[in-house]
Design an enzyme around this catalytic site. Structure first.
Site, PDB file in Angstrom:
ATOM      1  N   TYR A   1      45.532  24.999  59.435  1.00  0.00           N
ATOM      2  CA  TYR A   1      45.281  24.160  58.317  1.00  0.00           C
ATOM      3  C   TYR A   1      46.447  24.577  57.590  1.00  0.00           C
ATOM      4  O   TYR A   1      46.376  22.764  56.955  1.00  0.00           O
ATOM      5  CB  TYR A   1      44.426  24.678  58.135  1.00  0.00           C
ATOM      6  CG  TYR A   1      43.889  24.057  56.372  1.00  0.00           C
ATOM      7  CD1 TYR A   1      43.110  22.787  56.481  1.00  0.00           C
ATOM      8  CD2 TYR A   1      44.172  24.793  55.286  1.00  0.00           C
ATOM      9  CE1 TYR A   1      42.441  22.265  55.693  1.00  0.00           C
ATOM     10  CE2 TYR A   1      43.396  23.778  54.317  1.00  0.00           C
ATOM     11  CZ  TYR A   1      42.699  23.137  54.231  1.00  0.00           C
ATOM     12  OH  TYR A   1      42.310  22.719  53.104  1.00  0.00           O
ATOM     13  N   ALA A   2      47.405  25.092  57.276  1.00  0.00           N
ATOM     14  CA  ALA A   2      48.828  25.148  56.622  1.00  0.00           C
ATOM     15  C   ALA A   2      49.645  24.128  56.970  1.00  0.00           C
ATOM     16  O   ALA A   2      50.524  23.345  56.325  1.00  0.00           O
ATOM     17  CB  ALA A   2      49.267  26.680  56.576  1.00  0.00           C
TER      18      ALA A   2
END
Length: 251
Positions: free
Chosen positions: A158-159
């Site tokens: 996600y990052a």
């Protein structure tokens, strides 16, 4: 009703606008006079308690934002209904949620899903609108996350996707600036949504303790920032990432 009408008759698209932050963004634009196209897996809740005048200016379609053909059909439908898109908000995105895991235990299947919904959907939808924007000007606001800057454990995919949004924003902003198009990103932190409401109270307390402002934000806090970046008032702001996280991460 919000008194200011900065977007009267402007045409706006919001991906993932059926609930949460996306719904707050769609409602903000509607309240300021815009005609809004929304694509999400489910959009029925968006019209609850909406007045007839705003509902008339809403084009809401249920569909998968990771499906390129669905995006093309939705974009074409919005243009047919309202005219060319002047403002695009690439809001849709999510982590692996219950499938999230420390990186050593994570799976490529989940990585690919997170990248598709959080990054590739924004790139595909942007490509559909930039042709007209190059000719007429416009605004693009992309949804990043403070997870991209803080590097939260267990959210490597996600990052990575959300930092990809930051890089995409900067590159596209430089490319489109000569055509009177601004491209910016917002990066929310902890925001109270339905998904957030399922988080244990102890986790919420830790989030608050790590947030200088001392509280969790509301979807309307993000919507207000998106509306500003999409407005004529922000004409000299492009390629920027605005964190909306109560000071958890400062740049």
């Amino acid at each position: 009703m919000i008194a200011v009408q900065r977007f009267r008759d402007r045409v706006v698209i919001v991906s993932g606008g059926g609930a949460g932050i996306g719904a707050a963004i769609a409602r903000r634009f509607l309240a300021e006079g815009a005609r809004v196209g929304v694509l999400d897996l489910a959009t029925a809740a968006l019209t609850v308690d909406m007045d007839a005048a705003e509902a008339e200016r809403l084009f809401a379609i249920d569909g998968d934002c990771t499906d390129g053909e669905v995006l093309e059909s939705f974009h074409a439908g919005t243009v047919a209904r309202f005219g060319r898109v002047e403002i695009l908000v690439n809001n849709v995105g999510q982590s692996g949620r219950e499938r999230s895991a420390p990186f050593h235990a994570s799976s490529e299947e989940v990585w690919r899903f997170v990248m598709e919904v959080s990054l590739f959907s924004a790139m595909r939808l942007s490509r559909l609108v930039v042709g007209a924007m190059r000719a007429h000007g416009g605004r693009i606001v992309n949804m990043a996350s403070d997870a991209a800057f803080a590097g939260d454990a267990g959210l490597a995919d996600y990052a990575a996707a959300k930092m990809g949004i930051v890089g995409f924003t900067r590159s596209l902003a430089r490319e489109l600036a000569p055509h009177s198009v601004t491209v910016n990103a917002v990066a929310p932190g902890a925001i109270r949504t339905r998904a957030h409401d399922r988080v244990p109270a102890a986790v919420i307390d830790r989030i608050k303790a790590a947030t200088p402002a001392g509280f969790v934000g509301e979807p309307e806090d993000v919507a207000a920032a998106v509306a500003f970046l999409a407005s004529d008032e922000a004409r000299f702001i492009t390629g920027q990432s605005l964190l909306i996280d109560g000071g958890r991460w400062m740049i």
